[in-house]
Design an enzyme around this catalytic site. Sequence first.
Site, short mmCIF file in Angstrom:
data_model
loop_
_atom_site.label_atom_id
_atom_site.label_comp_id
_atom_site.label_asym_id
_atom_site.label_seq_id
_atom_site.Cartn_x
_atom_site.Cartn_y
_atom_site.Cartn_z
N HIS A 197 59.24 15.31 45.92
CA HIS A 197 60.18 15.49 44.80
C HIS A 197 59.40 15.86 43.54
O HIS A 197 59.76 15.46 42.43
CB HIS A 197 61.00 14.21 44.57
CG HIS A 197 62.04 13.97 45.64
ND1 HIS A 197 63.29 14.52 45.61
CD2 HIS A 197 61.97 13.27 46.80
CE1 HIS A 197 63.97 14.15 46.69
NE2 HIS A 197 63.19 13.40 47.43
N ASP A 254 61.87 14.88 39.11
CA ASP A 254 62.23 15.30 40.46
C ASP A 254 62.01 16.81 40.54
O ASP A 254 61.51 17.42 39.59
CB ASP A 254 63.70 14.92 40.78
CG ASP A 254 63.87 14.57 42.26
OD1 ASP A 254 63.56 15.43 43.10
OD2 ASP A 254 64.28 13.44 42.57
N GLU A 256 61.06 10.78 51.00
CA GLU A 256 61.36 12.09 51.58
C GLU A 256 60.22 13.11 51.44
O GLU A 256 60.47 14.29 51.16
CB GLU A 256 62.64 12.65 50.94
CG GLU A 256 63.83 11.76 51.21
CD GLU A 256 65.13 12.27 50.58
OE1 GLU A 256 66.10 12.40 51.32
OE2 GLU A 256 65.15 12.54 49.36
C1 ACM Z 1 66.51 8.68 47.77
O1 ACM Z 1 67.75 8.59 47.79
N1 ACM Z 1 65.90 9.79 48.20
C2 ACM Z 1 65.68 7.58 47.31
#
Ligand code: ACM
Length: 633
Positions: free
Chosen positions: A281, A207, A347
Site C-alpha cells: 500500500h 496508501d 496485503e
Molecule cells: C485492510 O483492510 N487491508 C487492513
Amino acid sequence: MKKFVILLVTSFAISYGYSQTRGIGDSVFIIPRPVSFTLQKGYFILKPETAIISAGKNATDVSSFLSELLHENYGFSIKNNREKNLSAKSFISLSINKSANKLIGDEGYTLRVTAQKVVLSANTSKGLFYGIQTLMQLLPPKYNGDVQTKINRFHIPCLNITDYPRFGYRGMMLDVSRHFFTKDFIKKYIDEMAKYKFNVFHWHLTDDQGWRIEIKGLPELTKVGAWRVPRTGRYGTFQEPQPDEQATDGGYYTQDDIREIVNYAKQRFIDILPEIDVPAHSLALIASYPNLSCTQEKYAVTPQYSPPDIDDVLCVANDSTWLILDKIFTQVAELFPYEYIHTGGDEANRSFWMKDPKDVALMQKEGITKPAELQSYFEKKLEKLIISKGKKMIGWDEIVEGGLAPEAVVMSWRGMKGGIEAAKQGHEVIMTPILETYLSRKQGDPSVEPFGPGLLRLTTCYQFEPVPDGVDPKYILGGQASTWTERIPNYRHLEYMTWPRAMAISEVLWSPKSSRNWNDFARRVEQHFKYLDADSVKYSRSMYDPIVTAVKAEDDSMKIELTTEMPGLSIYYTFDGTDPDNFYAKYSRVPLDIPKGASEIRTISYSHGHVVSRQINYLLSDLKKDLEKKKNQ
Ligand code: ACM
C-alpha cells in the site's frame, strides 16, 4: 414565532424528563449504556443560575468544557467556580476523588443527580470528561435557534450512575488516503467520537492513493505523493493516469496541522494512532521516490486500486528503504505523543520480492525460504526502528504470518483468526474484523444504498464480540470501527456511513457484555437521531427499512419473510406493482404466500401511522435466485 420555538424546546425538556418507555431507565437514552444505573423520583432543573463548581485545576479544565457546551447548545452562560464559592442553590459539582475509587479505574466516573445538585466524580480528568458526555445525553439536543433567546430550564431525572469501560482501546479508524478530509472535518469527526467515549483515532495517513503527512526533508511526498488525477463516478471503473495528465486531486496535513489536531484530540481525551502503511500500500511513497520499490520504475499515484502488475511494495534489501523509513518514523514519533505507531503490513504482493535479485539474495543470506518470512524479517527490523523511537508497533494481522515481531500488537481485520493466533502467542490484539466493524460496507438493502462492498447491518455491529472463546481477555486491548474511503468521496457521506453503526461499536467496547440488549439499544439510537439532527450530522436510517427474505416452505414453494431491524414497526406490502402505504396489506409475521402471476414485491414500514422507511422492492425472480444460491451453499 420565537415564542412557539421556546415552548417547543421547553416541552421537549419536560417530556424528556418524564416520558415512560421501557429500557435502561425509563426516560434515559445514554449510549454507550452505563455499567450501573438507577433512576429515582424527581428531577434536577438546570437553569442559567445553576453554578458549576470544580475542585482542583484538573477538574476546572474539564468543567470549562461543560460550560462551553452548555453555552454552545443552549445559550447558557454559567461561570466555573472554585470549590469555596458554594453559595449557589443549584449546582453541578465536578471533582477528582481524593482517594481513588478502584472500581471505576482511570476512565470511569460516578454521576449522582438529586433535586438540588448534580455531583460528578472520577479518579482522573478523563473520567470527568466521560461523565460530562453522559450528562449531555441527559439533556435535550442542541438548540439550533437563536441561543441568546431565553430557554431557561431543562429537567434532568434524578439518578445514580457508576460507569467505566470494558476495554481500554476503543478506536475509530479513518482512511484519509483514498479520499482526503480537511483538518476541520477531522476535528468534527473527533468531536463526534468523543460523544460516544471512543478514545483512539486511528489515522490511516498513507496508501497507494495518496500520502497525507508532511515529512521534512522528503518534499516529494507532498509534492508528488499527495496528489492524483481527478476521477469521479464508480470506483473501480476509473481510467488510470494518462501521460502528462495533471494530478490535481488530493491534499495533505502540514506538521502544524497535525500538532493542532493532536492537541484538539488530547483536549477530548482521544489519542491519535498514526498509520504509515508499509511495506505494501506504498505506491504514493514509491511514486515520490521510485528507488524504493523492487522494480525501481516510475509510477503515478493511482486514483483507484493499483493494477496487480504495478509494484506497490518496498524493496526490503534496499538501503534507501531503511534510510527513508528512519526519516519518516523519526518525525511521526515526534509528532504523535501516543505510545503506539501503526505500520500497516497488510496485503503485500510478495511476488515482487521473489522477482527482485536484491531481495532474493537477502533471503538466501538470511536462510529465508518463504516470501511471508521475508515480510517477517521486514517487520522485525521495522519494530526495532519503532522501538528505537520510543514507540510500540501495531500491524495488521498479515504480520502474524511468517513469524511475529517480538513485541508487536496485532490488529486483526481478516476476521478474528489472526488476533486469536497472536493472543495465543502472548501478543496484545485489537479486533476490527471486516464483517462486523468495517463501516465502508453497505448498511442496508443494496437496492437503496450507495454502491459499496458487502453488507454490515447495525444489528451485526451490535453483535460484535471482541473476545473470542478460548482467548485470555487480558490480550484483547479492545476493538475498532474502521472506515475505508474508496467509495466515500465527501464528509457528508462519511457521516452517513459512520452513524449509527459507530454507536453500536461504542457500546460493544464500553458496556458490559451482559447488558447488551438490542431492543433497548434500538430505542436509544432513535433518540440519538435527534442529537445528530441538531448537530447537522448525517446518518443512516436503514434500521427502519424492510428486510425482504425468500424462504422455502415445506412443499418446496417460495415464501417471503419481512422484517425490520427496528422492533415494533408495521410493514405494508404489495404484489401488484403499486407502491404500498398503510392502506395496503400489513405483514403479520407469517411468511407470505406469493399470489399467482406476481412478479415483484414492494414493501414499506410505518411507525405510529407515519412512514419511517425507504421503499424496498424486489423482483421475485431475483429472490428465487438468492434462495437457490443459499440452497447450494
Ligand atoms: C485492510 O483492510 N487491508 C487492513
